[in-house]
Design a protein around this motif. Sequence first.
Motif, mmCIF file in Angstrom:
data_model
loop_
_atom_site.group_PDB
_atom_site.id
_atom_site.type_symbol
_atom_site.label_atom_id
_atom_site.label_comp_id
_atom_site.label_asym_id
_atom_site.label_seq_id
_atom_site.Cartn_x
_atom_site.Cartn_y
_atom_site.Cartn_z
ATOM 1 N N LEU A 44 46.444 11.042 -25.013
ATOM 2 C CA LEU A 44 47.050 11.892 -24.396
ATOM 3 C C LEU A 44 47.097 11.730 -22.734
ATOM 4 C CD1 LEU A 44 45.758 14.984 -26.241
ATOM 5 C CD2 LEU A 44 48.221 14.293 -26.385
ATOM 6 N N ALA A 45 46.466 10.897 -22.278
ATOM 7 C CA ALA A 45 46.217 10.669 -21.082
ATOM 8 C C ALA A 45 47.527 10.405 -20.241
ATOM 9 C CB ALA A 45 45.381 9.297 -20.384
ATOM 10 N N LYS A 46 48.429 9.936 -20.839
ATOM 11 C CA LYS A 46 49.957 9.829 -20.016
ATOM 12 C C LYS A 46 50.607 11.139 -20.276
ATOM 13 C CE LYS A 46 52.244 7.562 -23.653
ATOM 14 N NZ LYS A 46 51.258 7.982 -25.034
ATOM 15 N N ASP A 47 50.511 12.086 -21.110
ATOM 16 C CA ASP A 47 51.102 13.235 -21.523
ATOM 17 C C ASP A 47 50.616 14.479 -20.856
ATOM 18 O OD1 ASP A 47 52.444 11.622 -23.266
ATOM 19 O OD2 ASP A 47 51.167 12.028 -24.904
ATOM 20 N N ALA A 48 51.562 15.414 -20.236
ATOM 21 C CA ALA A 48 51.131 16.463 -19.482
ATOM 22 C C ALA A 48 51.004 17.540 -20.645
ATOM 23 C CB ALA A 48 52.115 17.105 -18.702
ATOM 24 N N ASN A 49 51.575 17.432 -21.631
ATOM 25 C CA ASN A 49 51.311 18.774 -22.845
ATOM 26 C C ASN A 49 51.108 17.854 -24.203
ATOM 27 O OD1 ASN A 49 52.106 20.924 -21.159
ATOM 28 N ND2 ASN A 49 54.377 20.155 -21.021
ATOM 29 N N ALA A 50 50.773 18.648 -25.110
ATOM 30 C CA ALA A 50 50.675 18.184 -26.417
ATOM 31 C C ALA A 50 51.014 19.309 -27.456
ATOM 32 C CB ALA A 50 49.019 18.082 -26.859
ATOM 33 N N GLY A 59 51.578 29.032 -46.032
ATOM 34 C CA GLY A 59 52.373 27.990 -45.923
ATOM 35 C C GLY A 59 53.405 28.040 -44.643
ATOM 36 N N LEU A 60 53.127 28.938 -43.914
ATOM 37 C CA LEU A 60 53.902 29.175 -42.437
ATOM 38 C C LEU A 60 53.223 28.409 -41.600
ATOM 39 C CD1 LEU A 60 54.619 32.976 -42.321
ATOM 40 C CD2 LEU A 60 56.172 31.393 -43.112
ATOM 41 N N SER A 61 54.026 27.932 -40.504
ATOM 42 C CA SER A 61 53.521 27.215 -39.552
ATOM 43 C C SER A 61 54.212 27.431 -38.243
ATOM 44 C CB SER A 61 53.544 25.532 -39.699
ATOM 45 O OG SER A 61 54.820 25.132 -39.740
ATOM 46 N N TRP A 62 53.365 27.436 -37.106
ATOM 47 C CA TRP A 62 53.985 27.678 -35.645
ATOM 48 C C TRP A 62 53.479 26.493 -35.021
ATOM 49 C CZ3 TRP A 62 51.074 30.937 -38.980
ATOM 50 C CH2 TRP A 62 51.838 32.102 -39.370
ATOM 51 N N SER A 63 54.374 25.940 -33.977
ATOM 52 C CA SER A 63 53.967 25.011 -33.102
ATOM 53 C C SER A 63 54.172 25.459 -31.660
ATOM 54 C CB SER A 63 54.801 23.667 -33.342
ATOM 55 O OG SER A 63 54.759 23.179 -34.689
ATOM 56 N N ALA A 64 53.590 24.914 -30.703
ATOM 57 C CA ALA A 64 53.477 25.128 -29.460
ATOM 58 C C ALA A 64 53.149 24.115 -28.520
ATOM 59 C CB ALA A 64 52.778 26.191 -28.805
ATOM 60 N N SER A 65 53.748 23.880 -27.293
ATOM 61 C CA SER A 65 53.631 22.864 -26.345
ATOM 62 C C SER A 65 52.364 23.322 -25.405
ATOM 63 C CB SER A 65 54.887 22.407 -25.522
ATOM 64 O OG SER A 65 54.497 21.455 -24.614
ATOM 65 N N ILE A 66 51.247 22.710 -25.580
ATOM 66 C CA ILE A 66 50.192 23.233 -24.851
ATOM 67 C C ILE A 66 49.791 22.105 -23.758
ATOM 68 C CG2 ILE A 66 47.595 23.883 -24.988
ATOM 69 C CD1 ILE A 66 49.539 25.733 -26.690
ATOM 70 N N PRO A 67 49.476 22.678 -22.493
ATOM 71 C CA PRO A 67 49.072 21.817 -21.378
ATOM 72 C C PRO A 67 47.627 20.991 -21.817
ATOM 73 C CG PRO A 67 49.377 23.973 -20.440
ATOM 74 C CD PRO A 67 49.473 24.072 -21.816
ATOM 75 N N VAL A 68 47.770 19.748 -21.572
ATOM 76 C CA VAL A 68 46.507 19.058 -21.636
ATOM 77 C C VAL A 68 45.758 19.004 -20.300
ATOM 78 C CG1 VAL A 68 45.621 16.726 -22.343
ATOM 79 C CG2 VAL A 68 47.516 17.450 -23.290
ATOM 80 N N SER A 69 44.378 19.273 -20.404
ATOM 81 C CA SER A 69 43.526 19.083 -19.348
ATOM 82 C C SER A 69 42.237 18.729 -19.464
ATOM 83 C CB SER A 69 43.333 20.877 -18.755
ATOM 84 O OG SER A 69 42.562 21.530 -19.716
#
Length: 69
Positions: A44-50, A59-69
């Motif tokens: 994840l070092a090169k990415d700002a978000n995961a 069975g439901l799922s949720w996704s979000a873009s989270i800042p990597v710190s």
Amino acid sequence: MSRDSISNTYAFQKVTLGPWGLVVPLAAKADVTLPLDRMARLALAKDANAIVTVDDVSGLSWSASIPVS
């Protein structure tokens, strides 16, 4: 993951650790710090978000873009 990784917002509905993941009662709210091992940090070092995906037992799922710190 340790219990210190969970910071509950409410005293009456708490997010806790279960045998296979997080236990999140209806109306519970918490900040959860996900531990990253050395390999994950390098990946994840090169990415700002995961992208974090949460799967519900229904069975439901949720996704979000989270800042990597």
